[in-house]
Design a protein around this motif. Structure first.
Motif, short mmCIF file in Angstrom:
data_model
loop_
_atom_site.label_atom_id
_atom_site.label_comp_id
_atom_site.label_asym_id
_atom_site.label_seq_id
_atom_site.Cartn_x
_atom_site.Cartn_y
_atom_site.Cartn_z
N ALA A 134 33.84 41.02 23.29
CA ALA A 134 34.09 39.69 23.85
C ALA A 134 34.81 38.81 22.84
CB ALA A 134 32.78 39.04 24.27
N GLU A 135 34.45 38.95 21.56
CA GLU A 135 35.10 38.16 20.51
C GLU A 135 36.58 38.48 20.44
OE1 GLU A 135 35.62 35.37 17.64
OE2 GLU A 135 33.75 35.74 18.75
N SER A 136 36.94 39.74 20.61
CA SER A 136 38.36 40.13 20.59
C SER A 136 39.12 39.48 21.74
CB SER A 136 38.48 41.65 20.69
OG SER A 136 37.90 42.27 19.56
N LEU A 137 38.52 39.44 22.90
CA LEU A 137 39.16 38.79 24.06
C LEU A 137 39.32 37.30 23.81
CD1 LEU A 137 37.16 40.67 26.85
CD2 LEU A 137 39.61 40.92 26.38
N LEU A 138 38.30 36.69 23.20
CA LEU A 138 38.37 35.27 22.89
C LEU A 138 39.49 34.97 21.90
CD1 LEU A 138 37.07 32.41 23.10
CD2 LEU A 138 35.61 33.07 21.19
N GLN A 139 39.58 35.77 20.84
CA GLN A 139 40.59 35.55 19.83
C GLN A 139 42.00 35.75 20.38
OE1 GLN A 139 40.05 34.29 16.79
NE2 GLN A 139 37.88 34.15 17.36
N ALA A 140 42.12 36.59 21.41
CA ALA A 140 43.42 36.83 22.04
C ALA A 140 43.74 35.81 23.13
CB ALA A 140 43.46 38.24 22.62
N ASP A 141 42.85 34.83 23.33
CA ASP A 141 43.00 33.86 24.41
C ASP A 141 43.13 34.55 25.77
OD1 ASP A 141 42.79 31.58 22.87
OD2 ASP A 141 44.94 31.43 22.51
N ASN A 142 42.45 35.67 25.91
CA ASN A 142 42.46 36.41 27.18
C ASN A 142 41.29 35.94 28.02
OD1 ASN A 142 42.53 38.22 29.28
ND2 ASN A 142 42.62 40.06 28.00
N TRP A 143 41.47 34.77 28.64
CA TRP A 143 40.36 34.17 29.38
C TRP A 143 40.00 34.95 30.65
CZ3 TRP A 143 37.80 31.05 26.47
CH2 TRP A 143 38.47 30.34 25.45
N PRO A 144 40.97 35.44 31.42
CA PRO A 144 40.58 36.27 32.57
C PRO A 144 39.81 37.52 32.13
CG PRO A 144 42.84 35.53 32.81
CD PRO A 144 42.42 35.17 31.42
N GLY A 145 40.27 38.14 31.03
CA GLY A 145 39.58 39.32 30.53
C GLY A 145 38.17 39.00 30.08
N LEU A 146 38.00 37.83 29.42
CA LEU A 146 36.67 37.43 28.97
C LEU A 146 35.77 37.13 30.17
CD1 LEU A 146 34.83 36.86 26.58
CD2 LEU A 146 35.70 34.51 26.54
N ALA A 147 36.32 36.50 31.20
CA ALA A 147 35.54 36.24 32.41
C ALA A 147 35.10 37.54 33.06
CB ALA A 147 36.35 35.40 33.39
N ASP A 148 36.00 38.53 33.10
CA ASP A 148 35.64 39.84 33.66
C ASP A 148 34.56 40.51 32.81
OD1 ASP A 148 37.52 39.55 35.66
OD2 ASP A 148 39.08 40.68 34.61
N TRP A 172 31.01 31.73 28.65
CA TRP A 172 31.17 32.23 30.03
C TRP A 172 31.79 31.15 30.93
CZ3 TRP A 172 26.69 32.58 34.04
CH2 TRP A 172 27.16 33.21 35.21
N LEU A 173 31.24 29.96 30.88
CA LEU A 173 31.77 28.87 31.71
C LEU A 173 33.19 28.50 31.29
CD1 LEU A 173 28.64 26.55 32.06
CD2 LEU A 173 29.36 28.47 33.51
N GLN A 174 33.42 28.52 29.97
CA GLN A 174 34.75 28.21 29.48
C GLN A 174 35.77 29.23 29.99
OE1 GLN A 174 34.97 27.63 25.27
NE2 GLN A 174 37.17 27.30 25.25
N ALA A 175 35.39 30.50 29.99
CA ALA A 175 36.29 31.55 30.47
C ALA A 175 36.57 31.38 31.97
CB ALA A 175 35.68 32.92 30.20
N LEU A 176 35.55 31.06 32.75
CA LEU A 176 35.75 30.83 34.18
C LEU A 176 36.65 29.63 34.42
CD1 LEU A 176 32.11 31.46 35.47
CD2 LEU A 176 34.10 32.94 35.84
N ASN A 177 36.44 28.58 33.63
CA ASN A 177 37.26 27.38 33.78
C ASN A 177 38.72 27.66 33.42
OD1 ASN A 177 37.60 24.37 34.03
ND2 ASN A 177 38.14 24.60 31.87
N ARG A 178 38.93 28.32 32.28
CA ARG A 178 40.30 28.61 31.85
C ARG A 178 41.00 29.58 32.81
NH1 ARG A 178 41.87 27.66 26.53
NH2 ARG A 178 40.77 25.85 25.70
#
Length: 285
Positions: free
Chosen positions: A33-47, A64-70
């Motif tokens: 999850a940290e890798s997805l966050l660092q890549a700004d991959n918000w859809p991937g983090l939400a998934d 989680w909420l931030q990823a859904l929002n983004r």
């Protein structure tokens, strides 16, 4: 001579202005999850969160909420925030958390404006500075004029003389048919903020109801000076100009309004009448 056609509905007001402050969770995310966050991959983090356990989602709910929002997954965000609220607050007193802010924003994005209005008002009661202002915006979008009057009143109790709140109160009073009160409040609104185009618009609408054609025209002139190309202001100024026997000017306003909403039958009929009268009476009074 009174034009027999009612004004077109006003354009939608802007969406709520509050922005959720995105805060990170205290505990570090798992490496994937940290890798997805660092890549700004918000859809991937939400998934990733959707596949995670409820315990992990609860533990890292801010991310989680931030990823859904983004990712603009508004329905899932609204549901997640609703489910999280009792889990986080338990039996304690309601408090202002990002899950409440996100939910109000998501409901607005979904067009569920009455629910968004209630959520923003609750946030206002819990201390969010923009809560009641956003509740007023949602009340406008819902067309709930009694609620708009109530929320504007609450806002004015907290911020006496606030130009925006006065404008909302005046708009609500006008829609409720209380035109004398609306005129008084809207005059206070434009005095407090002479650049508030929407308040000039509503002042003009109230003047139309009183058949005060010169005052209506002057208000719409000011509204269009501040924000050119407003459909409602052009249409209503056309009505005022027609009743002032300024038929050519009325025709021009209806023509400009029709260009913004092609094919509208009310606009077409008013334009036809104005063109007919302008041809018969070419001299402006």
């Amino acid at each position: 001579m009174l034009m027999p056609f009612a004004a077109v509905p006003p354009p939608k007001p802007p969406t709520a202005r509050a922005h959720v402050v995105e805060a990170g969770a205290a505990q570090a995310l798992p490496p994937a999850a940290e890798s997805l966050l660092q890549a700004d991959n918000w859809p991937g983090l939400a998934d990733w969160f959707e596949k995670a356990s409820p315990k992990v989602r609860r533990q890292h709910y801010e991310y989680w909420l931030q990823a859904l929002n983004r990712s603009q997954r508004w329905a899932r965000l609204a549901d997640a925030c609703k489910a999280l609220t009792p889990q986080i607050e338990g039996r304690g007193k309601p408090r202002l958390g990002t899950y409440r802010l996100y939910r109000a924003q998501a409901l607005s994005q979904l067009g569920r404006h009455r629910e968004a209005m209630a959520a923003h008002a609750e946030n206002g009661r819990l201390g969010q500075p923009e809560g009641y202002a956003n509740a007023c915006v949602e009340a406008q979008l819902a067309g709930d004029w009694k609620a708009l009057l109530a929320h504007a009143g609450t806002l004015l109790a907290r911020k006496p003389g606030d130009a925006e709140a006065l404008g909302w109160k005046g708009e609500a009073l006008a829609h409720l048919g209380r035109f004398d009160e609306a005129t008084t409040v809207l005059r206070q609104a434009v005095q407090a903020d002479p650049k508030a185009a929407y308040a000039w618009n509503n002042l003009g609408r109230a003047a139309l109801q009183h058949k005060a054609w010169p005052e209506a025209k002057a208000a719409f002139d000011q509204a269009l000076k501040l924000a050119p190309g407003q459909l409602e202001a052009l249409f209503n100024r056309g009505i005022a100009q027609f009743n002032l026997k300024r038929y050519a000017a009325s025709r021009d306003d209806f023509k400009a309004a029709l260009a913004l909403r092609p094919g509208d039958p009310v606009l077409q009929e008013n334009l036809r009448q104005a063109e007919k009268m302008a041809a018969a009476y070419p001299q402006e009074p």
